[in-house]
Enzyme design. Sequence first.
Site, PDB file in Angstrom:
ATOM      1  N   CYS A  86       0.807  -1.225   0.000  1.00  0.00           N
ATOM      2  CA  CYS A  86       0.000   0.000   0.000  1.00  0.00           C
ATOM      3  C   CYS A  86       0.838   1.272   0.000  1.00  0.00           C
ATOM      4  O   CYS A  86       0.343   2.344  -0.329  1.00  0.00           O
ATOM      5  CB  CYS A  86      -0.952   0.000   1.194  1.00  0.00           C
ATOM      6  SG  CYS A  86      -2.135  -1.360   1.164  1.00  0.00           S
ATOM      7  N   ASN A 120     -10.530   0.212  -1.444  1.00  0.00           N
ATOM      8  CA  ASN A 120      -9.096   0.171  -1.169  1.00  0.00           C
ATOM      9  C   ASN A 120      -8.391  -0.576  -2.293  1.00  0.00           C
ATOM     10  O   ASN A 120      -8.537  -1.785  -2.430  1.00  0.00           O
ATOM     11  CB  ASN A 120      -8.862  -0.527   0.176  1.00  0.00           C
ATOM     12  CG  ASN A 120      -7.386  -0.668   0.535  1.00  0.00           C
ATOM     13  OD1 ASN A 120      -6.511  -0.405  -0.266  1.00  0.00           O
ATOM     14  ND2 ASN A 120      -7.128  -1.111   1.751  1.00  0.00           N
ATOM     15  N   HIS A 169      -3.505   7.144   2.215  1.00  0.00           N
ATOM     16  CA  HIS A 169      -3.888   5.864   1.631  1.00  0.00           C
ATOM     17  C   HIS A 169      -5.280   5.518   2.120  1.00  0.00           C
ATOM     18  O   HIS A 169      -5.586   5.582   3.308  1.00  0.00           O
ATOM     19  CB  HIS A 169      -2.893   4.778   2.054  1.00  0.00           C
ATOM     20  CG  HIS A 169      -3.385   3.396   1.802  1.00  0.00           C
ATOM     21  ND1 HIS A 169      -3.944   3.009   0.605  1.00  0.00           N
ATOM     22  CD2 HIS A 169      -3.433   2.299   2.612  1.00  0.00           C
ATOM     23  CE1 HIS A 169      -4.307   1.742   0.683  1.00  0.00           C
ATOM     24  NE2 HIS A 169      -4.011   1.288   1.893  1.00  0.00           N
TER      25      HIS A 169
END
Length: 316
Positions: A116, A273, A243
């Site tokens: 990520c 996500n 994020h």
Amino acid sequence: MSGSYPSSIIGFGHAVPKRQVFNAEIEIKLGLEAGWIERRTGIRSRYWVEDGETLTDMAAAAGRMALANAGIARSEIGMVLLATSTPDHLLPPSAPLLAHKLGLIGAGAVDLAGACSGFLYALVMGDALMRTQGRAVLIVAANILSRRINRQERASAVMFGDAAGAVVLAPSQSGFCSLVSSTLTSDGSHYGLIGIPAGETLMTMRNGRTMFAQAVMTMAECGKTVLQQANVEPAAIGHFVPHQANARIFDAVAEQLQLSNAVTARTITDYGNSSAATIPLSLSLGKNQYRKDDLILLTAAGAGLTGGAALLSYTG
């Protein structure tokens, strides 16, 4: 060519699949009550690829948008950095194929597997490369996570989507954004919290509570570091682009950084996500909101454990 060159982001781009998957579809399959997913994650929908769609096709669509937005000739791109955890193949890397699909003849190309945090790693590395070589760098972060989740496992099935985001870095002082400060970190003691074991294809999440706590701590600490490096107070931040892991995670980070909800990007609502892709996706979607001299704070944490933050100044 070597020397010291200015660096600016001169183009943004993004791409998602056509299929939008709303929470109701997943909640019915998992036997969850209506509204359960949004209350716990902030997600209302995400995008999933169909059979036949590839990672490099989606990455190329984002790359084309960024190149068009930058108004830059293909011949000016010296390097392609592809931040992904879901390449088309384990070997060879997918970045050379991406460069080929974009017509970037002769450009270097390599994959970066930073989970990520991959986009932030690519941004910092690309900025350093651009400053020393004086050739533009295309950074694309892309993931197809719908093929890596166990759709019967609640922890992963509700969270993840497919998307790509891209930026072009160039030797310019008149682009959209410049990198003011940055930090990168890792903590291998939490290596096993999220992963795809060797020889397997589906993601496993072993301890969601621990991952939540570590993500909040890492993103907040990295955010504080870059603000201190730049001698910037939280009140000066015009846009917080974290994020998009989970709304509760980045809201907790914003609280620790003393940032208001009004400045926080929330693309997770519609896009879910998509790991490394969430930050460049958010930047591209929000580019028309930025004004001259706005400061933009980016933070991320992910599997590994990896983390980082960057502070951008929008020059318009």
